[in-house]
Design a protein around this motif. Structure first.
Motif, mmCIF file in Angstrom:
data_model
loop_
_atom_site.group_PDB
_atom_site.id
_atom_site.type_symbol
_atom_site.label_atom_id
_atom_site.label_comp_id
_atom_site.label_asym_id
_atom_site.label_seq_id
_atom_site.Cartn_x
_atom_site.Cartn_y
_atom_site.Cartn_z
ATOM 1 N N ILE A 159 4.331 4.402 5.150
ATOM 2 C CA ILE A 159 3.574 3.430 4.382
ATOM 3 C C ILE A 159 2.126 3.447 4.881
ATOM 4 N N THR A 160 1.191 3.310 3.975
ATOM 5 C CA THR A 160 -0.218 3.401 4.348
ATOM 6 C C THR A 160 -0.789 2.029 4.699
ATOM 7 N N ILE A 161 -1.928 2.059 5.356
ATOM 8 C CA ILE A 161 -2.601 0.808 5.712
ATOM 9 C C ILE A 161 -2.991 0.039 4.460
ATOM 10 N N THR A 162 -3.433 0.739 3.440
ATOM 11 C CA THR A 162 -3.797 0.082 2.181
ATOM 12 C C THR A 162 -2.594 -0.630 1.574
ATOM 13 N N GLU A 163 -1.431 -0.001 1.635
ATOM 14 C CA GLU A 163 -0.220 -0.649 1.118
ATOM 15 C C GLU A 163 0.134 -1.883 1.939
ATOM 16 N N LEU A 164 -0.011 -1.801 3.252
ATOM 17 C CA LEU A 164 0.249 -2.967 4.106
ATOM 18 C C LEU A 164 -0.700 -4.106 3.763
ATOM 19 N N ILE A 165 -1.963 -3.768 3.562
ATOM 20 C CA ILE A 165 -2.961 -4.779 3.197
ATOM 21 C C ILE A 165 -2.565 -5.444 1.888
ATOM 22 N N ASN A 166 -2.148 -4.643 0.927
ATOM 23 C CA ASN A 166 -1.732 -5.205 -0.364
ATOM 24 C C ASN A 166 -0.500 -6.092 -0.233
ATOM 25 N N PHE A 167 0.406 -5.729 0.658
ATOM 26 C CA PHE A 167 1.618 -6.530 0.861
ATOM 27 C C PHE A 167 1.311 -7.870 1.534
ATOM 28 N N VAL A 168 0.357 -7.873 2.466
ATOM 29 C CA VAL A 168 0.106 -9.084 3.240
ATOM 30 C C VAL A 168 -0.616 -10.158 2.424
ATOM 31 N N LEU A 169 -1.342 -9.742 1.422
ATOM 32 C CA LEU A 169 -2.083 -10.709 0.614
ATOM 33 C C LEU A 169 -1.152 -11.485 -0.298
ATOM 34 N N ILE A 170 -1.501 -12.735 -0.536
ATOM 35 C CA ILE A 170 -0.709 -13.556 -1.445
ATOM 36 C C ILE A 170 -0.700 -12.877 -2.804
ATOM 37 N N PRO A 171 0.457 -12.750 -3.396
ATOM 38 C CA PRO A 171 0.533 -12.018 -4.661
ATOM 39 C C PRO A 171 -0.195 -12.749 -5.790
ATOM 40 N N THR A 172 -0.975 -11.985 -6.542
ATOM 41 C CA THR A 172 -1.623 -12.559 -7.714
ATOM 42 C C THR A 172 -0.746 -12.343 -8.940
ATOM 43 N N ASN A 173 0.073 -11.312 -8.879
ATOM 44 C CA ASN A 173 1.011 -11.052 -9.961
ATOM 45 C C ASN A 173 2.365 -11.599 -9.526
ATOM 46 N N THR A 174 2.816 -12.634 -10.167
ATOM 47 C CA THR A 174 4.047 -13.299 -9.716
ATOM 48 C C THR A 174 5.306 -12.749 -10.380
ATOM 49 N N SER A 175 5.227 -11.533 -10.875
ATOM 50 C CA SER A 175 6.425 -10.953 -11.490
ATOM 51 C C SER A 175 7.471 -10.691 -10.417
ATOM 52 N N SER A 176 8.703 -10.654 -10.833
ATOM 53 C CA SER A 176 9.793 -10.447 -9.882
ATOM 54 C C SER A 176 9.787 -9.034 -9.302
ATOM 55 N N PHE A 177 8.977 -8.143 -9.866
ATOM 56 C CA PHE A 177 8.923 -6.772 -9.371
ATOM 57 C C PHE A 177 7.925 -6.609 -8.232
ATOM 58 N N ASN A 178 7.148 -7.638 -7.953
ATOM 59 C CA ASN A 178 6.151 -7.555 -6.895
ATOM 60 C C ASN A 178 6.812 -7.954 -5.578
ATOM 61 N N SER A 179 7.023 -7.001 -4.680
ATOM 62 C CA SER A 179 7.733 -7.280 -3.440
ATOM 63 C C SER A 179 6.935 -8.173 -2.498
ATOM 64 N N ALA A 180 5.619 -8.340 -2.750
ATOM 65 C CA ALA A 180 4.825 -9.228 -1.904
ATOM 66 C C ALA A 180 5.178 -10.688 -2.147
ATOM 67 N N ASN A 181 5.972 -10.968 -3.194
ATOM 68 C CA ASN A 181 6.449 -12.331 -3.401
ATOM 69 C C ASN A 181 7.387 -12.750 -2.279
ATOM 70 N N ASP A 182 7.973 -11.800 -1.612
ATOM 71 C CA ASP A 182 8.912 -12.056 -0.529
ATOM 72 C C ASP A 182 8.136 -12.315 0.758
ATOM 73 N N ARG A 183 8.329 -13.498 1.326
ATOM 74 C CA ARG A 183 7.583 -13.856 2.539
ATOM 75 C C ARG A 183 7.893 -12.911 3.687
ATOM 76 N N TYR A 184 9.099 -12.359 3.733
ATOM 77 C CA TYR A 184 9.461 -11.445 4.806
ATOM 78 C C TYR A 184 8.675 -10.139 4.711
ATOM 79 N N VAL A 185 8.394 -9.726 3.495
ATOM 80 C CA VAL A 185 7.584 -8.517 3.298
ATOM 81 C C VAL A 185 6.162 -8.785 3.787
ATOM 82 N N ARG A 186 5.599 -9.947 3.412
ATOM 83 C CA ARG A 186 4.232 -10.289 3.842
ATOM 84 C C ARG A 186 4.169 -10.450 5.363
#
Length: 168
Positions: A1-28
Motif C-alpha cells: 500500500i502506498t503512502i498516498t493511499e494511507l493518507i486517503n484512508f486516514v482522512l474523514i471520508p467525503t464520499n459516504t458510500s458503503s464502498f468507501n473503506s475509509a468509513n470504517d474507523r479501524y481502517v482510518r
C-alpha cells in the motif's frame, strides 16, 4: 500500500458510500498508525508533509476518539524521529504547533517554535476544534496576561459550555 493511499484512508471520508473503506474507523486508525511509521521508509519531504497534514486533520476532526488519539501518537512519533534527524525545521514547527494546541506536547519543550507558547495557546482559543479550545484555555491559566482573554471567553454566551467552564 502506498503512502498516498494511507493518507486517503486516514482522512474523514467525503464520499459516504458503503464502498468507501475509509468509513470504517479501524481502517482510518490503522492508516494513521502506519503513517506514523513512514520514516522507516525512504519518503520524500513532500510525502512527509502530506502525511503530517492528513494526521493533523484526523487528530482535529475525526469523529472517533480512537482515530484522533492514534493520529496524535503518529504525529508524536514522526516529530521525535524528524527532530532527532535534524530534518527541515518547517515540518517540525508544524507538528509542534499542532501537538501543543492539542495538549499533546509541552510548549516549554519546543524551542524550535518561534511563537511563544502564550501566542500558540491564544491562537488555540479561536480554533473550531473543541478539544483544542479547552486545552488552550486550560494551559492559559498559568499566564497572568491571559486573564482578559479568558474572561472574554467566559462572558461569551455562545461559547461551548466546556470552554466556558475551563475559562472559569
Amino acid at each position: 500500500i502506498t503512502i498516498t493511499e494511507l493518507i486517503n484512508f486516514v482522512l474523514i471520508p467525503t464520499n459516504t458510500s458503503s464502498f468507501n473503506s475509509a468509513n470504517d474507523r479501524y481502517v482510518r486508525e490503522t492508516a494513521a498508525r502506519q503513517l506514523g511509521k513512514i520514516l522507516e521508509n525512504k519518503t520524500s519531504l513532500s510525502q512527509r508533509e502530506q502525511a503530517v497534514e492528513a494526521l493533523v486533520t484526523a487528530m482535529r476532526n475525526d469523529y472517533i476518539s480512537n482515530v484522533r488519539e492514534t493520529a496524535a501518537k503518529a504525529l508524536q512519533k514522526i516529530y521525535t524521529v524528524i527532530k532527532s534527524q535534524d530534518k527541515p525545521v518547517e515540518i517540525i514547527k508544524e507538528i509542534q504547533r499542532n501537538l501543543i494546541l492539542a495538549g499533546k506536547l509541552n510548549p516549554e519543550d519546543s524551542p524550535e517554535v518561534n511563537d511563544t507558547p502564550f501566542d500558540i495557546l491564544i491562537e488555540g482559543l479561536s480554533s473550531t476544534d473543541l478539544d483544542t479550545k479547552v486545552n488552550s484555555a486550560q494551559k492559559l491559566r498559568q499566564y497572568p496576561q491571559a486573564v482578559e482573554k479568558l474572561v472574554k471567553l467566559l462572558r461569551n454566551s455562545r461559547q461551548e459550555p466546556d470552554v466556558r467552564a475551563t475559562a472559569a
